[in-house]
Design a protein around this motif. Sequence first.
Motif, PDB file in Angstrom:
ATOM      1  N   ALA A 159      36.619 -18.930   0.823  1.00  0.00           N
ATOM      2  CA  ALA A 159      36.856 -17.677   0.613  1.00  0.00           C
ATOM      3  C   ALA A 159      35.419 -16.896   0.849  1.00  0.00           C
ATOM      4  N   VAL A 160      35.792 -15.856   2.032  1.00  0.00           N
ATOM      5  CA  VAL A 160      34.726 -15.079   2.679  1.00  0.00           C
ATOM      6  C   VAL A 160      34.661 -13.619   2.124  1.00  0.00           C
ATOM      7  N   PHE A 161      33.909 -13.138   1.270  1.00  0.00           N
ATOM      8  CA  PHE A 161      34.234 -12.002   0.666  1.00  0.00           C
ATOM      9  C   PHE A 161      32.754 -11.012   0.928  1.00  0.00           C
ATOM     10  N   ARG A 162      32.989  -9.707   0.997  1.00  0.00           N
ATOM     11  CA  ARG A 162      31.947  -8.746   1.035  1.00  0.00           C
ATOM     12  C   ARG A 162      31.746  -7.796  -0.143  1.00  0.00           C
ATOM     13  N   SER A 163      30.482  -8.092  -0.668  1.00  0.00           N
ATOM     14  CA  SER A 163      30.603  -7.237  -2.124  1.00  0.00           C
ATOM     15  C   SER A 163      30.421  -5.932  -1.940  1.00  0.00           C
ATOM     16  N   LYS A 164      30.426  -5.092  -2.850  1.00  0.00           N
ATOM     17  CA  LYS A 164      30.848  -3.552  -2.697  1.00  0.00           C
ATOM     18  C   LYS A 164      29.346  -3.099  -2.408  1.00  0.00           C
ATOM     19  N   SER A 165      28.159  -3.872  -2.540  1.00  0.00           N
ATOM     20  CA  SER A 165      26.928  -3.471  -1.769  1.00  0.00           C
ATOM     21  C   SER A 165      26.849  -3.765  -0.349  1.00  0.00           C
ATOM     22  N   GLY A 166      27.751  -4.564   0.174  1.00  0.00           N
ATOM     23  CA  GLY A 166      27.747  -4.841   1.529  1.00  0.00           C
ATOM     24  C   GLY A 166      27.510  -6.313   2.002  1.00  0.00           C
ATOM     25  N   LYS A 167      26.990  -7.034   0.968  1.00  0.00           N
ATOM     26  CA  LYS A 167      26.433  -8.246   1.214  1.00  0.00           C
ATOM     27  C   LYS A 167      27.665  -9.356   1.356  1.00  0.00           C
ATOM     28  N   ALA A 168      27.836 -10.207   2.591  1.00  0.00           N
ATOM     29  CA  ALA A 168      28.656 -11.314   2.705  1.00  0.00           C
ATOM     30  C   ALA A 168      28.457 -12.603   1.968  1.00  0.00           C
ATOM     31  N   SER A 169      29.223 -13.193   1.579  1.00  0.00           N
ATOM     32  CA  SER A 169      29.013 -14.549   0.934  1.00  0.00           C
ATOM     33  C   SER A 169      30.416 -15.479   1.202  1.00  0.00           C
ATOM     34  N   GLN A 179      33.247  -6.475  11.610  1.00  0.00           N
ATOM     35  CA  GLN A 179      34.339  -5.466  11.118  1.00  0.00           C
ATOM     36  C   GLN A 179      35.605  -6.009  10.700  1.00  0.00           C
ATOM     37  N   GLN A 180      35.779  -6.997  10.678  1.00  0.00           N
ATOM     38  CA  GLN A 180      37.258  -7.780   9.958  1.00  0.00           C
ATOM     39  C   GLN A 180      36.965  -7.843   8.700  1.00  0.00           C
ATOM     40  N   LEU A 181      35.816  -7.546   8.101  1.00  0.00           N
ATOM     41  CA  LEU A 181      35.454  -7.667   6.471  1.00  0.00           C
ATOM     42  C   LEU A 181      34.888  -6.473   5.769  1.00  0.00           C
ATOM     43  N   GLU A 182      35.892  -5.777   5.324  1.00  0.00           N
ATOM     44  CA  GLU A 182      35.117  -4.243   4.499  1.00  0.00           C
ATOM     45  C   GLU A 182      34.619  -4.678   3.302  1.00  0.00           C
ATOM     46  N   PRO A 183      33.795  -3.870   2.686  1.00  0.00           N
ATOM     47  CA  PRO A 183      33.197  -3.923   1.355  1.00  0.00           C
ATOM     48  C   PRO A 183      34.092  -4.112   0.345  1.00  0.00           C
ATOM     49  N   GLY A 184      34.278  -4.828  -0.398  1.00  0.00           N
ATOM     50  CA  GLY A 184      35.311  -5.008  -1.441  1.00  0.00           C
ATOM     51  C   GLY A 184      36.447  -5.896  -0.974  1.00  0.00           C
ATOM     52  N   GLN A 185      36.242  -6.602   0.169  1.00  0.00           N
ATOM     53  CA  GLN A 185      37.536  -7.319   0.718  1.00  0.00           C
ATOM     54  C   GLN A 185      37.135  -8.765   0.813  1.00  0.00           C
ATOM     55  N   VAL A 186      37.917  -9.889   0.481  1.00  0.00           N
ATOM     56  CA  VAL A 186      37.889 -11.173   0.607  1.00  0.00           C
ATOM     57  C   VAL A 186      39.096 -11.591   1.647  1.00  0.00           C
ATOM     58  N   LYS A 187      38.607 -12.578   2.439  1.00  0.00           N
ATOM     59  CA  LYS A 187      39.495 -13.314   3.253  1.00  0.00           C
ATOM     60  C   LYS A 187      39.484 -14.809   3.208  1.00  0.00           C
ATOM     61  N   GLN A 188      40.688 -15.306   3.366  1.00  0.00           N
ATOM     62  CA  GLN A 188      40.625 -17.105   3.484  1.00  0.00           C
ATOM     63  C   GLN A 188      40.612 -17.298   4.759  1.00  0.00           C
TER      64      GLN A 188
END
Length: 470
Positions: A160-170, A142-151
Amino acid sequence: MISRIPRLLFENVLVPVADVLTKSVNNFAGHKSDHSYNSNATRAAIISEEEIEFYLNFKSAVLFLCLALCIAGFSVLMYFLYVLVFVPYNRVRRLGSIGYQNHEEGHLSKKDIANLVRRRRKVGDDLPPVFPNGWFRLVDSQQLEPGQVKQVTALGEHFAVFRSKSGKASILDAYCPHMGGNLAVGGIVKNDCLECPFHGWRFDGDGKCVAIPYSEKIPTFAKTKSWPCREVNKAIFVWFHCDGKEPEWEIPDISEISTAKFTYKGRVEHHANTHIQDVPENGSDLAHLSHLHVPNAMSGANLSTQYSSWWNFAEHIFRAQCIGSTDEEPHISLFYLTHYLHVFKRFKLLSLNLNVYQIGPGIVHLHFNSPFGKGVFVQTLTPVEPLHLVLTHNLHASWSIPVWLGRIFLYLEAIQVDRDVMIWNNKTFEPRPKLLKEDSLIAKYRRWYSQFYTENSPRLSLKSEDGNGW
């Protein structure tokens, strides 16, 4: 039509209050007028229509003010009840906010005290490696929304943890291989890729560069490190192995969470200054359960006073049974834990039965069955630095445990962990402890935990601990 309760409130509270305030103003005005006029009749005769209108407007203003105060108070009460009943609990204790005592003369801030202890404490000789191999939580889902990136900084790495617009985390290396720009600071998620804020190089979740705005050709060397990532049990995990090996085991999925049979009730987070092995080792240290955690949680987390609190008419009693691991899943260790509240040393209340699964070096699943229903604490442990750990407990439980009751569960858990943090922040690691036969489980546990270290596992550099603190 005005309902009965608001009408009674208006007639019996607001109007009398307004009358009292209005009479006070009238009396004050009459007192001043007596110096100029000889009789009340004369004073009343010369009251102008403007004065009458003023008094009426003043009374209306007082009524409006009282009504506004009542509405404001009611709104604050409703907001408090809303938070209590519907908002999941979130308690965070940063490094230095708990677990330290001032033994110096004069007043020192919590930060200064923590830095003094960190610099002066004997770390210990022959420390095990500080970053074991395994899965480690970086952020909650819940701390990572679609389209958001966190260090996120952990395990001696910058992610760099990011979630794509489709919802996949990488998870990618935070620093762009081109010129070192930080992908997580100003980086933009575009569809399924992360764009560097420095020159606009765009990387997909596998670390491959897919676009360079000022070049038609993308060279084969244009790529960055992509870390193995799993999103399971409402958290995002990274796989760390000092030799770069691919994941050797997977994180068990808790079906009650993935199927929404259990819902999220809240979380507590602790930052501790200790070696990572100290924290999970607590589970095998049965003697500390029968001492440190016996005083009632309401007696607080100050180890100097908790044993003398009057709250200890009710004590926490723990019983544990170690089952161990299997050949099929050597990375998982199981033990059973029971708890009850012993009131006046006669009555047993609030019984709790737990199946505790230690999964690798940094994950614990605590499945419990209580008189109120079933649930699970998902515990994660991530080393930010060699001796700086982030410990989280996320509670997921059945519908019979509402959010407000989950808050109580988490608060009681948090107080017990606060006590552990005070021990961890001030202890030294004993590589060869003087164990009794009753402590044999600790030695067994250390042998089991050693499987997560390999020859190249990073060890503590004392030079890095001699800095200026944090």
